[in-house]
Design a protein around this motif. Structure first.
Motif, PDB file in Angstrom:
ATOM      1  N   ARG A  11       0.831  -1.213   0.000  1.00 46.87           N
ATOM      2  CA  ARG A  11       0.000   0.000   0.000  1.00 46.87           C
ATOM      3  C   ARG A  11       0.864   1.261   0.000  1.00 46.87           C
ATOM      4  NH1 ARG A  11      -4.506  -1.924   4.389  1.00 46.87           N
ATOM      5  NH2 ARG A  11      -5.656  -3.277   2.965  1.00 46.87           N
ATOM      6  N   MET A  12       1.957   1.222   0.755  1.00 47.40           N
ATOM      7  CA  MET A  12       2.857   2.384   0.784  1.00 47.40           C
ATOM      8  C   MET A  12       3.435   2.658  -0.603  1.00 47.40           C
ATOM      9  SD  MET A  12       5.196   2.067   4.150  1.00 47.40           S
ATOM     10  CE  MET A  12       4.574   1.065   5.469  1.00 47.40           C
TER      11      MET A  12
ATOM     12  N   SER B  46       5.060  11.686  -2.291  1.00 49.91           N
ATOM     13  CA  SER B  46       5.381  12.414  -1.073  1.00 49.91           C
ATOM     14  C   SER B  46       5.299  11.445   0.093  1.00 49.91           C
ATOM     15  CB  SER B  46       4.396  13.571  -0.857  1.00 49.91           C
ATOM     16  OG  SER B  46       4.561  14.115   0.434  1.00 49.91           O
ATOM     17  N   ALA B  47       6.419  11.222   0.751  1.00 45.60           N
ATOM     18  CA  ALA B  47       6.447  10.289   1.875  1.00 45.60           C
ATOM     19  C   ALA B  47       5.566  10.795   3.013  1.00 45.60           C
ATOM     20  CB  ALA B  47       7.881  10.095   2.361  1.00 45.60           C
ATOM     21  N   TYR B  48       5.477  12.102   3.170  1.00 44.00           N
ATOM     22  CA  TYR B  48       4.655  12.684   4.225  1.00 44.00           C
ATOM     23  C   TYR B  48       3.166  12.393   3.980  1.00 44.00           C
ATOM     24  CZ  TYR B  48       2.428  16.136   7.214  1.00 44.00           C
ATOM     25  OH  TYR B  48       1.630  16.752   8.143  1.00 44.00           O
TER      26      TYR B  48
ATOM     27  N   GLN C 270      -1.718   9.133   5.040  1.00 47.73           N
ATOM     28  CA  GLN C 270      -2.785   8.351   4.408  1.00 47.73           C
ATOM     29  C   GLN C 270      -2.864   6.931   4.988  1.00 47.73           C
ATOM     30  OE1 GLN C 270      -2.252   8.182   0.182  1.00 47.73           O
ATOM     31  NE2 GLN C 270      -3.985   6.827  -0.155  1.00 47.73           N
ATOM     32  N   ILE C 271      -1.712   6.302   5.212  1.00 44.32           N
ATOM     33  CA  ILE C 271      -1.683   4.911   5.675  1.00 44.32           C
ATOM     34  C   ILE C 271      -1.698   4.822   7.197  1.00 44.32           C
ATOM     35  CG2 ILE C 271      -0.275   2.807   5.662  1.00 44.32           C
ATOM     36  CD1 ILE C 271       0.355   3.396   2.805  1.00 44.32           C
ATOM     37  N   GLY C 272      -1.199   5.837   7.873  1.00 47.57           N
ATOM     38  CA  GLY C 272      -1.202   5.834   9.330  1.00 47.57           C
ATOM     39  C   GLY C 272       0.079   5.315   9.946  1.00 47.57           C
TER      40      GLY C 272
ATOM     41  N   THR D 127       9.041   5.410   8.364  1.00 47.12           N
ATOM     42  CA  THR D 127       8.687   4.056   7.922  1.00 47.12           C
ATOM     43  C   THR D 127       8.483   4.022   6.420  1.00 47.12           C
ATOM     44  OG1 THR D 127       7.625   3.628  10.049  1.00 47.12           O
ATOM     45  CG2 THR D 127       7.034   2.171   8.237  1.00 47.12           C
ATOM     46  N   VAL D 128       7.791   5.024   5.899  1.00 45.77           N
ATOM     47  CA  VAL D 128       7.553   5.091   4.459  1.00 45.77           C
ATOM     48  C   VAL D 128       8.869   5.273   3.723  1.00 45.77           C
ATOM     49  CG1 VAL D 128       6.433   6.411   2.623  1.00 45.77           C
ATOM     50  CG2 VAL D 128       5.218   5.969   4.751  1.00 45.77           C
ATOM     51  N   THR D 129       9.724   6.149   4.214  1.00 49.54           N
ATOM     52  CA  THR D 129      11.009   6.408   3.570  1.00 49.54           C
ATOM     53  C   THR D 129      11.866   5.149   3.538  1.00 49.54           C
ATOM     54  OG1 THR D 129      10.900   8.680   4.336  1.00 49.54           O
ATOM     55  CG2 THR D 129      13.040   7.902   3.579  1.00 49.54           C
TER      56      THR D 129
END
Length: 179
Positions: A38-39, A48-50, A55-57, A62-64
């Motif tokens: 999902r990420m 945009s990682a932010y 959006q995912i919570g 973590t996204v980066t």
């Protein structure tokens, strides 16, 4: 002063995107894999990682990390967990082989009144007699470890498929007479 936004470029083809979408919608996949898929999909739509983190919570870090891993290893390979360091196996191969051969023999041969081994009885016997047989790694053997070792060799000492034991010495003549 605010730092410039860092864009992580991901190379992905149609098949990989389709696989990511399938994984992100899956109910049987591991939760971590679904979240990472999902990420990546969200990042491909909005780089945009932010925004993806909101959006995912999850946190932006973590996204980066997920995106950096996807850029380094590949999109689908980044979904899997990395192997953990863990502890090396304590029980030696010889000790495992000794335990498997013990499980294949009847407990009566080891002096027990039982017809079949239970994993609890097998673990207790291995703890008591394993170090004397030259396998000190079995001194702290747990019942669960016995189950894992036997399952790896597909041995079920508590189950038997058939049981035939000839107790009557005159069985052959009697069988011939009946037939």
């Amino acid at each position: 002063m605010v730092a410039a936004r860092r864009v992580i470029t991901l190379s992905i083809d149609c098949d990989q995107r389709r696989a990511l979408v399938d994984i992100s919608r899956s109910r049987s996949e591991a939760t971590g894999r679904v979240e990472r898929a999902r990420m990546i999909i969200a990042y491909l739509d909005t780089p945009s990682a932010y925004v993806v983190a909101r959006q995912i919570g999850v946190s932006q870090q973590t996204v980066t990390r997920c995106l950096e891993r996807a850029a380094e290893l590949g999109v689908l390979a980044a979904l899997d967990d990395r192997p953990r360091a863990g502890r090396d196996a304590v029980i030696t191969r010889e000790a495992r082989a000794w335990l498997v051969s013990l499980a294949r023999a009847k407990p009566i041969a080891s002096g027990y009144p039982h017809e079949l081994w239970t994993t609890r009885l097998l673990a207790a016997h291995a703890r008591n007699h394993g170090p004397q047989a030259g396998h000190p790694s079995l001194a702290k053997l747990a019942q669960g470890t016995v189950c894992k070792i036997l399952a790896a060799h597909e041995i079920k000492p508590h189950k038997i498929r058939y049981y035939v034991e000839q107790r009557d010495p005159d069985f052959e003549p009697k069988m011939a007479e009946v037939l």
